[in-house]
Write an enzyme that holds these catalytic residues in place. Structure first.
Site, PDB file in Angstrom:
ATOM      1  N   LYS A   1       0.847  -1.210   0.000  1.00  0.00           N
ATOM      2  CA  LYS A   1       0.000   0.000   0.000  1.00  0.00           C
ATOM      3  C   LYS A   1       0.872   1.247   0.000  1.00  0.00           C
ATOM      4  O   LYS A   1       0.660   2.165  -0.794  1.00  0.00           O
ATOM      5  CB  LYS A   1      -0.890   0.007   1.239  1.00  0.00           C
ATOM      6  N   ASN A   2       1.877   1.274   0.873  1.00  0.00           N
ATOM      7  CA  ASN A   2       2.656   2.506   1.052  1.00  0.00           C
ATOM      8  C   ASN A   2       3.712   2.716  -0.016  1.00  0.00           C
ATOM      9  O   ASN A   2       4.405   3.730  -0.012  1.00  0.00           O
ATOM     10  CB  ASN A   2       3.267   2.543   2.461  1.00  0.00           C
TER      11      ASN A   2
ATOM     12  N   ARG B   1      -5.093  11.000   3.928  1.00  0.00           N
ATOM     13  CA  ARG B   1      -4.126  12.066   3.962  1.00  0.00           C
ATOM     14  C   ARG B   1      -2.979  11.853   2.974  1.00  0.00           C
ATOM     15  O   ARG B   1      -2.323  12.789   2.563  1.00  0.00           O
ATOM     16  CB  ARG B   1      -3.592  12.247   5.366  1.00  0.00           C
TER      17      ARG B   1
ATOM     18  N   CYS C   1      -5.559  12.597  12.005  1.00  0.00           N
ATOM     19  CA  CYS C   1      -6.297  11.331  11.919  1.00  0.00           C
ATOM     20  C   CYS C   1      -6.228  10.698  13.299  1.00  0.00           C
ATOM     21  O   CYS C   1      -5.678  11.266  14.239  1.00  0.00           O
ATOM     22  CB  CYS C   1      -5.705  10.438  10.845  1.00  0.00           C
TER      23      CYS C   1
ATOM     24  N   ARG D   1      -0.388  14.750  12.553  1.00  0.00           N
ATOM     25  CA  ARG D   1       0.187  14.452  11.241  1.00  0.00           C
ATOM     26  C   ARG D   1       0.251  15.697  10.337  1.00  0.00           C
ATOM     27  O   ARG D   1      -0.323  15.744   9.267  1.00  0.00           O
ATOM     28  CB  ARG D   1      -0.588  13.320  10.582  1.00  0.00           C
TER      29      ARG D   1
ATOM     30  N   ILE E   1       1.908  18.612   7.774  1.00  0.00           N
ATOM     31  CA  ILE E   1       2.707  18.443   6.549  1.00  0.00           C
ATOM     32  C   ILE E   1       3.667  19.625   6.384  1.00  0.00           C
ATOM     33  O   ILE E   1       4.090  19.966   5.276  1.00  0.00           O
ATOM     34  CB  ILE E   1       1.812  18.307   5.293  1.00  0.00           C
ATOM     35  N   ASP E   2       4.058  20.214   7.512  1.00  0.00           N
ATOM     36  CA  ASP E   2       4.961  21.384   7.456  1.00  0.00           C
ATOM     37  C   ASP E   2       6.268  21.069   6.732  1.00  0.00           C
ATOM     38  O   ASP E   2       6.798  21.896   5.982  1.00  0.00           O
ATOM     39  CB  ASP E   2       5.244  21.905   8.879  1.00  0.00           C
TER      40      ASP E   2
ATOM     41  N   ASP F   1       4.205   0.863  12.158  1.00  0.00           N
ATOM     42  CA  ASP F   1       3.040   0.188  11.561  1.00  0.00           C
ATOM     43  C   ASP F   1       2.908  -1.266  11.998  1.00  0.00           C
ATOM     44  O   ASP F   1       1.915  -1.907  11.673  1.00  0.00           O
ATOM     45  CB  ASP F   1       3.117   0.241  10.031  1.00  0.00           C
TER      46      ASP F   1
ATOM     47  N   ILE G   1       6.941   7.384  17.166  1.00  0.00           N
ATOM     48  CA  ILE G   1       6.670   8.075  15.900  1.00  0.00           C
ATOM     49  C   ILE G   1       5.379   8.890  15.960  1.00  0.00           C
ATOM     50  O   ILE G   1       5.359  10.066  15.613  1.00  0.00           O
ATOM     51  CB  ILE G   1       6.591   7.067  14.716  1.00  0.00           C
TER      52      ILE G   1
ATOM     53  N   ARG H   1      -8.770  -0.487   4.430  1.00  0.00           N
ATOM     54  CA  ARG H   1      -7.914   0.563   3.859  1.00  0.00           C
ATOM     55  C   ARG H   1      -6.545  -0.010   3.499  1.00  0.00           C
ATOM     56  O   ARG H   1      -5.896   0.435   2.574  1.00  0.00           O
ATOM     57  CB  ARG H   1      -7.719   1.704   4.863  1.00  0.00           C
TER      58      ARG H   1
HETATM   59  C1  EPZ Z   1       3.938   7.101   6.293  1.00  0.00           C
HETATM   60  O1  EPZ Z   1       3.099   8.110   6.786  1.00  0.00           O
HETATM   61  C2  EPZ Z   1       3.071   5.865   6.160  1.00  0.00           C
HETATM   62  N1  EPZ Z   1       1.999   6.142   5.194  1.00  0.00           N
HETATM   63  C3  EPZ Z   1       2.475   5.511   7.527  1.00  0.00           C
HETATM   64  O2  EPZ Z   1       1.725   4.312   7.369  1.00  0.00           O
HETATM   65  C4  EPZ Z   1       3.625   5.252   8.497  1.00  0.00           C
HETATM   66  O3  EPZ Z   1       3.105   4.980   9.765  1.00  0.00           O
HETATM   67  C5  EPZ Z   1       4.531   6.487   8.558  1.00  0.00           C
HETATM   68  O4  EPZ Z   1       4.993   6.825   7.232  1.00  0.00           O
HETATM   69  C6  EPZ Z   1       5.752   6.267   9.442  1.00  0.00           C
HETATM   70  O5  EPZ Z   1       6.462   5.162   8.971  1.00  0.00           O
HETATM   71  C7  EPZ Z   1       2.296   6.137   3.870  1.00  0.00           C
HETATM   72  O6  EPZ Z   1       3.427   5.916   3.465  1.00  0.00           O
HETATM   73  C8  EPZ Z   1       1.166   6.424   2.925  1.00  0.00           C
HETATM   74  P1  EPZ Z   1       5.681  10.565   8.420  1.00  0.00           P
HETATM   75  P2  EPZ Z   1       3.616   9.647   6.794  1.00  0.00           P
HETATM   76  O7  EPZ Z   1       5.576  11.808   7.614  1.00  0.00           O
HETATM   77  O8  EPZ Z   1       4.570   9.868   5.698  1.00  0.00           O
HETATM   78  C9  EPZ Z   1       5.561  13.891  11.773  1.00  0.00           C
HETATM   79  C10 EPZ Z   1      -0.070   2.843   7.696  1.00  0.00           C
HETATM   80  O9  EPZ Z   1      -0.530   2.326   8.716  1.00  0.00           O
HETATM   81  N2  EPZ Z   1       5.549  14.841  10.643  1.00  0.00           N
HETATM   82  O10 EPZ Z   1       6.878   9.685   8.242  1.00  0.00           O
HETATM   83  O11 EPZ Z   1       2.417  10.504   6.892  1.00  0.00           O
HETATM   84  C11 EPZ Z   1       4.307  13.043  11.816  1.00  0.00           C
HETATM   85  O12 EPZ Z   1       3.289  13.712  12.535  1.00  0.00           O
HETATM   86  C12 EPZ Z   1       0.321   4.308   7.693  1.00  0.00           C
HETATM   87  O13 EPZ Z   1       0.125   2.251   6.599  1.00  0.00           O
HETATM   88  C13 EPZ Z   1       5.594  16.204  10.902  1.00  0.00           C
HETATM   89  O14 EPZ Z   1       5.620  16.642  12.057  1.00  0.00           O
HETATM   90  O15 EPZ Z   1       4.396   9.678   8.172  1.00  0.00           O
HETATM   91  C14 EPZ Z   1       4.779  11.794  12.528  1.00  0.00           C
HETATM   92  O16 EPZ Z   1       4.758  12.025  13.924  1.00  0.00           O
HETATM   93  C15 EPZ Z   1      -0.001   4.990   9.024  1.00  0.00           C
HETATM   94  N3  EPZ Z   1       5.595  17.074   9.849  1.00  0.00           N
HETATM   95  C16 EPZ Z   1       6.233  11.645  12.068  1.00  0.00           C
HETATM   96  O17 EPZ Z   1       6.619  12.942  11.568  1.00  0.00           O
HETATM   97  C17 EPZ Z   1       5.566  16.636   8.547  1.00  0.00           C
HETATM   98  O18 EPZ Z   1       5.572  17.488   7.620  1.00  0.00           O
HETATM   99  C18 EPZ Z   1       6.430  10.636  10.942  1.00  0.00           C
HETATM  100  O19 EPZ Z   1       5.479  10.957   9.949  1.00  0.00           O
HETATM  101  C19 EPZ Z   1       5.535  15.253   8.306  1.00  0.00           C
HETATM  102  C20 EPZ Z   1       5.537  14.370   9.367  1.00  0.00           C
END
Ligand code: EPZ
Length: 421
Positions: free
Chosen positions: A22-23, A96, A120, A125, A127-128, A308, A330, A400
């Protein structure tokens, strides 16, 4: 809303397989916006999130067709000269990962209007980092009425040093940089296998990316990219979840297509708790002990233990012969499965980002509620072990990220079925 009804039924045995990741599929489908023409993606999992991403793309004017191949589903995406570079709130709020269209849209179409994803269940989460990275490449970013509006005549290469490791942030910037003018260096990049897989696809399209899989990725922008034919890697989290089903039931299961290098931290932990894990020529086999031993877990970015897989291992450790401590580093709210596991007789106390899991010899079935994708998988796993009936509600969460998980588990001997809601 469908539910899944499970009756604890002893050890699982047999061979199953991991579907497409998926990812990996989500960013790869979004990357089709970078190149005009018809892309062919193979081993695309039949998941709700994939359908949402396809809907985002067709809403923009791309054409998509799912051809069900013999072994896996094939997805063709045709991107023409005209695209409406907008991702509406109605779609982004349901997934998202729709923000993954941001980088490709700005890079190839010069502008994007993408709804800010809400938080969520598992956290805010933000996206800054995505926005900071695109701004570094010269995009003008405005936040307006809940939408990100990004513009750029032509992105220019630069150095993007992420303040924290972000998987989709790395993917967004990597896609944008592929068509920027000049060289981009991403520092503190995510090292997940799905990031490497996206780089493979982009390079197949004609991008010039090196270092994916390490924390420094170099992208030399090119003038244009061409459509691609690509088979997506297996889903390491689904594979890990299926291995946990064997672990919690003391079973013997081979998960075909699983790639050991993508799951090292998880395989190490499964061995640590007493499972016999062997790498076969076509996958990973796990033989579970009558009862697993306890172990501590700290989730980390790849190659550390994946967040995950935290909920799934918690279900397994809820039946261990001792106490385990799980630390979630995380996401700030990824223990929603604790209250539901307690309903099945688990003895777990969560405080902040730490959960203490006192293993129980027995769990007993009860109605429980899925709250998020991996929490729902955790409840299904616990239901396989619990005595009596467990009814997991709101399994749209499960759909999902898992392709008919109940069918795969049933084929391994589980007493499990979907109850139409
Ligand atoms: C990806 O999410 C995965 N989703 C998530 O899988 C996975 O849990 C996550 O990476 C961590 O491995 C996809 O790839 C579609 P991050 P992502 O940006 O990219 C913070 C599942 O169950 N952050 O690596 O959204 C964020 O809040 C899903 O399949 C910021 O603060 O995760 C988190 O605490 C759930 N600012 C940490 O970083 C940002 O701009 C890691 O988030 C971006 C992230």
């Amino acid at each position: 809303m469908d539910s899944i009804l499970i009756t604890g039924n002893g050890p699982l045995k047999g061979t199953t397989h991991a579907s497409g990741a998926k990812n990996a599929a989500l960013p790869i489908l979004a990357s089709s916006l970078l190149a005009e023409g018809t892309h062919t993606f193979r081993n695309v999992p039949a998941l709700a999130d994939v359908s949402t991403m396809l809907k985002v793309l067709t809403t923009m004017g791309a054409k998509s067709e799912r051809l069900s191949g013999k072994k896996s589903s094939i997805c063709e995406i045709e991107v023409g000269k005209k695209v409406t570079p907008e991702a509406p709130y109605e779609l982004v709020k349901t997934m998202r990962a729709s923000v993954l269209v941001l980088g490709p849209l700005v890079a190839r179409w010069g502008r994007a209007r993408v709804s800010m994803p809400g938080g969520c269940a598992i956290g805010a989460r933000p996206i800054d980092q995505h926005l900071k990275g695109l701004a570094k490449l010269g995009a003008e970013i405005e936040l307006h009425e809940g939408y990100v509006e990004a513009r750029a005549k032509r992105l220019k290469g630069g150095t993007v040093a992420f303040d924290l490791i972000t998987v989709t942030g790395t993917e967004n910037v990597m896609m944008a940089a592929s068509l920027a003018k000049g060289r981009t260096i991403i520092e503190n990049a995510a090292r997940e296998p799905e990031v490497e897989e996206l780089a493979r696809v982009l390079n197949k399209m004609g991008a010039r990316i090196s270092g994916a899989g390490t924390d420094v990725i170099t992208i030399d922008g090119v003038e244009g990219l061409k459509p691609v034919d690509h088979a997506i890697i297996a889903d390491r989290i689904e594979a890990g979840t299926l291995l946990c089903a064997a672990a919690i039931t003391g079973g013997d299961v081979l998960v075909q297509h699983a790639v050991p290098e993508h799951l090292e931290a998880v395989l190490h932990k499964l061995r640590e708790i007493g499972c016999k894990v062997t790498v076969e020529h076509d996958g990973i086999r796990l033989v579970g002990p009558a009862r697993v031993s306890p172990a501590d877990i700290k989730t980390r970015e790849h190659p550390g233990f994946p967040t995950d897989m935290q909920a799934q291992l918690m279900a397994v450790l809820a039946t261990a012969s001792g106490t385990s401590v799980i630390t979630e580093n995380i996401f700030e709210n990824r223990f929603m499965h604790v209250a539901e596991l307690r309903r099945l007789g688990a003895d777990i106390t969560a405080e902040g980002n730490t959960a203490v899991v006192r293993g129980q010899a027995k769990l007993s079935g009860a109605p429980v509620m899925a709250t998020d994708l991996r929490a729902s998988a955790s409840l299904v796993l616990a239901g396989l072990k619990a005595e009596g009936k467990t009814l997991v509600g709101r399994v749209y969460h499960l759909d999902r990220g898992y392709e008919r998980l109940e069918k795969k588990l049933k084929a391994l001997g589980a007493n499990i079925r979907r109850v139409k809601g």
